[in-house]
Design a protein around this motif. Structure first.
Motif, mmCIF file in Angstrom:
data_model
loop_
_atom_site.group_PDB
_atom_site.id
_atom_site.type_symbol
_atom_site.label_atom_id
_atom_site.label_comp_id
_atom_site.label_asym_id
_atom_site.label_seq_id
_atom_site.Cartn_x
_atom_site.Cartn_y
_atom_site.Cartn_z
ATOM 1 N N ASP A 160 76.652 78.743 39.562
ATOM 2 C CA ASP A 160 75.917 78.707 40.901
ATOM 3 C C ASP A 160 74.364 78.810 40.514
ATOM 4 O O ASP A 160 73.392 78.132 41.265
ATOM 5 C CB ASP A 160 76.046 79.900 41.764
ATOM 6 N N TYR A 161 73.919 79.616 39.442
ATOM 7 C CA TYR A 161 72.497 79.664 39.166
ATOM 8 C C TYR A 161 71.732 78.148 38.462
ATOM 9 O O TYR A 161 70.892 77.841 39.074
ATOM 10 C CB TYR A 161 72.247 80.562 37.989
ATOM 11 N N ALA A 162 72.766 77.558 37.893
ATOM 12 C CA ALA A 162 72.372 75.975 37.554
ATOM 13 C C ALA A 162 72.155 75.231 38.939
ATOM 14 O O ALA A 162 71.138 74.461 38.849
ATOM 15 C CB ALA A 162 73.618 75.328 36.896
ATOM 16 N N LEU A 163 72.978 75.237 39.743
ATOM 17 C CA LEU A 163 72.663 74.460 41.134
ATOM 18 C C LEU A 163 71.375 75.063 41.909
ATOM 19 O O LEU A 163 70.904 74.249 42.366
ATOM 20 C CB LEU A 163 73.897 74.372 42.202
ATOM 21 N N PHE A 164 71.274 76.411 41.753
ATOM 22 C CA PHE A 164 70.183 77.033 42.478
ATOM 23 C C PHE A 164 68.877 76.445 41.679
ATOM 24 O O PHE A 164 67.919 76.041 42.341
ATOM 25 C CB PHE A 164 70.188 78.435 42.384
ATOM 26 N N MET A 165 68.906 76.245 40.501
ATOM 27 C CA MET A 165 67.574 75.737 39.693
ATOM 28 C C MET A 165 67.440 74.245 39.869
ATOM 29 O O MET A 165 66.403 73.684 39.868
ATOM 30 C CB MET A 165 67.710 76.104 38.123
ATOM 31 N N THR A 179 75.704 74.039 31.093
ATOM 32 C CA THR A 179 76.215 73.981 29.702
ATOM 33 C C THR A 179 77.099 75.304 29.107
ATOM 34 O O THR A 179 78.102 75.442 28.600
ATOM 35 C CB THR A 179 75.297 73.586 28.667
ATOM 36 N N ALA A 180 76.313 76.225 29.193
ATOM 37 C CA ALA A 180 76.762 77.617 29.199
ATOM 38 C C ALA A 180 77.983 78.132 29.988
ATOM 39 O O ALA A 180 78.910 78.491 29.255
ATOM 40 C CB ALA A 180 75.522 78.699 29.414
ATOM 41 N N ALA A 181 77.874 77.607 31.179
ATOM 42 C CA ALA A 181 79.180 77.706 32.104
ATOM 43 C C ALA A 181 80.461 77.049 31.419
ATOM 44 O O ALA A 181 81.505 77.452 31.582
ATOM 45 C CB ALA A 181 78.715 77.501 33.464
ATOM 46 N N LEU A 182 80.161 75.813 31.203
ATOM 47 C CA LEU A 182 81.089 74.865 30.860
ATOM 48 C C LEU A 182 81.814 75.338 29.408
ATOM 49 O O LEU A 182 83.057 75.302 29.035
ATOM 50 C CB LEU A 182 80.646 73.245 30.524
ATOM 51 N N ARG A 183 80.927 75.928 28.508
ATOM 52 C CA ARG A 183 81.420 76.758 27.232
ATOM 53 C C ARG A 183 82.318 77.681 27.354
ATOM 54 O O ARG A 183 83.300 77.742 26.714
ATOM 55 C CB ARG A 183 80.197 76.723 26.518
ATOM 56 N N ALA A 184 81.892 78.631 28.335
ATOM 57 C CA ALA A 184 82.553 79.672 28.625
ATOM 58 C C ALA A 184 83.881 79.398 29.332
ATOM 59 O O ALA A 184 85.009 80.083 29.280
ATOM 60 C CB ALA A 184 81.823 80.601 29.779
ATOM 61 N N GLY A 188 87.066 75.314 34.385
ATOM 62 C CA GLY A 188 86.776 75.892 35.554
ATOM 63 C C GLY A 188 86.132 75.145 36.599
ATOM 64 O O GLY A 188 85.545 74.080 36.256
ATOM 65 N N LEU A 189 86.399 75.254 37.694
ATOM 66 C CA LEU A 189 86.069 74.379 38.870
ATOM 67 C C LEU A 189 84.540 74.248 39.066
ATOM 68 O O LEU A 189 83.801 73.449 39.164
ATOM 69 C CB LEU A 189 86.819 74.719 40.162
ATOM 70 N N ASP A 190 83.877 75.511 39.026
ATOM 71 C CA ASP A 190 82.682 75.678 39.327
ATOM 72 C C ASP A 190 81.719 74.983 38.298
ATOM 73 O O ASP A 190 80.838 74.421 38.424
ATOM 74 C CB ASP A 190 82.327 77.165 39.520
ATOM 75 N N PRO A 191 82.105 75.501 36.856
ATOM 76 C CA PRO A 191 81.407 74.742 35.662
ATOM 77 C C PRO A 191 81.437 73.218 35.957
ATOM 78 O O PRO A 191 80.536 72.427 35.753
ATOM 79 C CB PRO A 191 81.962 75.213 34.735
ATOM 80 N N LEU A 192 82.396 72.505 36.068
ATOM 81 C CA LEU A 192 82.612 71.144 36.286
ATOM 82 C C LEU A 192 82.037 70.641 37.215
ATOM 83 O O LEU A 192 81.317 69.403 37.033
ATOM 84 C CB LEU A 192 84.330 70.811 36.375
#
Length: 505
Positions: A160-165, A179-184, A188-192
């Protein structure tokens, strides 16, 4: 969500029949399996059956609340959590669940209060989204930043922070967070979805499509994943791949405005403007610039120009830099014999580097109708054709690199409209873009024209040769052209690969 509920009614009846004979325990097991597989509508139906027999089954109620949240049903989740509270059986994470429900209900004050009580990354994510809902982006960013240093899973917060930025214009920061979200959380739906939208914003359409497709495979009921796939396929000119996806979505969520818009886009590609108008009429008042432009164009194409004019005028006032809106309004004004208005509308675009040959034609027609032909001729004489052509060439080459075939075709076709069939490399690139978009017949015809202009050019021979081999139209001639291309450019790895594959096939 009302549309989704109606769409699932038939499925509910079917599953209710198949559930006959199953015990509540078996239905609960099936619901848990469906939930684990991200098939939330299926899980909800089995849970409803369990609760019909025992309305106080706290295990079924807890899973129902989570299922409702996954389906975007904030009201239902809040109601279910209230039932659990009355039974004294709230789950440990009930505050986070209720906060999420309040976000979905757009009860941002309540969501904020609950989020602030959670000393975790998830709590700060909820707090940030509530601040966004309350139009306080500074507080939202502070909450996002605070969440990065708190315990707990951070994948959703980072997404969500990525989309905000990204919305704030910092694409680099957005990319790092995604990238960090997808690594974690690689599935996950949100990172994808965040990764897909960032790739889309950066023009990396094939990469964006890959993320959307992965999301749809793992989360088969995700509206965002399906809509994203269709949108990217449309941008890439791969409409035949988009059609079955749109049909499936229309079956699942009839009346969904986004799905209606996609259906109308496909009708527009087919030139069926009556169908476009009929499809969009139920939502014609919706505040969506894309939809309003498409609906307005349908009105113009159907000679209902007077109805289109106020819509197009409002769109241009909101987005004066939108070239498509400007040229459509000028068309409508010309159709109503208002040449003076059309002249003023199209002039800024026609004399700019972004103006197409069609824009220039509209400008000259409007000038004649308004009695200002001399003024138009003077303005066009002062416009730099070299700058216009350079802009189009750069757009086409960039689109090719990004594999955005639709944009590449548009740019090269515009170049062709200015230069005619006189530039072999423009035609060669246009043929290649058409081939990647699946327009094989057009690609071969254009590639033949390019070869006639540059019969010894290795790239031109490779394009036509590979087309003839790949399509099976004339393998022997295609192989011959590839051999000649390889001899002319022995160090070209792409040509060498095409030749090897042609010989191997």
């Amino acid at each position: 969500m009302k549309n989704l509920a109606r769409a699932l009614l038939a499925s509910a009846l079917t599953l209710a029949l198949t559930a006959c004979g199953l015990s509540p325990e078996e239905r609960m097991d099936r619901a848990e399996t469906a939930f684990a597989e991200n098939r939330f509508s299926v899980a909800r139906l089995d849970l409803a059956s369990v609760l019909q027999e025992n309305a106080n089954d706290t295990g079924a109620l807890a899973l129902m609340a989570r299922t409702q949240l996954q389906l975007g049903d904030g009201e239902g989740a809040a109601s279910t959590l209230a039932r659990l509270e009355n039974l004294g059986a709230l789950p440990e994470d009930h505050a986070a669940l209720m906060a999420e429900a309040n976000l979905l209900r757009e009860n941002f004050e309540a969501a904020l209060a609950l989020g602030e009580r959670l000393q975790s990354a998830e709590g700060r994510r909820i707090e940030a989204l509530a601040h966004i809902g309350l139009a306080d982006p500074r507080a939202a960013q502070a909450a996002f930043e605070a969440g990065l240093s708190l315990p707990g899973d951070k994948a959703r917060l980072q997404s969500d922070y990525a989309l905000f930025m990204l919305q704030a214009g910092d694409a680099d920061a957005a990319q790092r967070l995604a990238t960090a979200a997808l690594r974690a959380s690689p599935t996950g739906l949100d990172p994808l979805l965040a990764s897909a939208r960032i790739a889309q914003a950066r023009g990396a359409l094939p990469g964006a499509l890959g993320f959307f497709q992965q999301a749809a495979r793992t989360w088969p009921e995700s509206r965002g994943a399906l809509l994203g796939q269709v949108g990217i396929l449309g941008d890439l000119g791969r409409l035949e791949e988009a059609r079955p996806l749109v049909s499936d979505m229309a079956r699942r969520t009839p009346g969904d405005p986004e799905v209606l818009y996609l259906q109308a886009r496909l009708f527009a590609e087919d030139g069926d403007w009556t169908a476009v108008r009929q499809t969009l009429q139920p939502i014609e008042g919706r505040d969506d610039a894309r939809q309003q432009l498409l609906y307005s164009r349908a009105l113009v194409e159907l000679d209902l120009t007077e109805q289109a004019l106020p819509r197009l005028g409002a769109l241009l006032r909101r987005s004066p830099a939108n070239a498509e809106v400007r040229r459509m309004l000028a068309r409508a004004q010309l159709a109503t014999s208002d040449g003076a208005a059309a002249f003023e509308t199209i002039r800024p675009l026609a004399i700019s580097a972004r103006g197409t040959s069609q824009d220039v034609a509209l400008y000259r027609t409007a000038a004649r109708q308004a009695g200002r032909a001399d003024q138009a001729s003077t303005a066009m004489a002062q416009a730099s054709p070299a700058e216009r052509l350079a802009t189009l060439l750069a757009e086409g080459d960039s689109a090719l690199r990004e594999e955005n075939w639709r944009a590449a075709i548009d740019a090269y076709e515009q170049l062709r409209s200015w230069t005619g069939n006189s530039n072999a490399m423009v035609l060669n690139n246009l043929a290649f873009a058409h081939s990647r978009a699946g327009n094989t017949a057009d690609a071969v015809q254009i590639a033949e024209t390019a070869l006639g202009l540059a019969p010894e050019n290795a790239s031109v021979m490779d394009t036509l040769g590979w087309l003839l081999v790949e399509s099976g139209r004339d393998r022997s001639r295609g192989l011959l052209l590839l051999e000649r291309a390889a001899n002319a450019a022995p160090d070209n790895a792409v040509i060498a690969r095409h030749l090897a594959e042609a010989k191997g096939g």
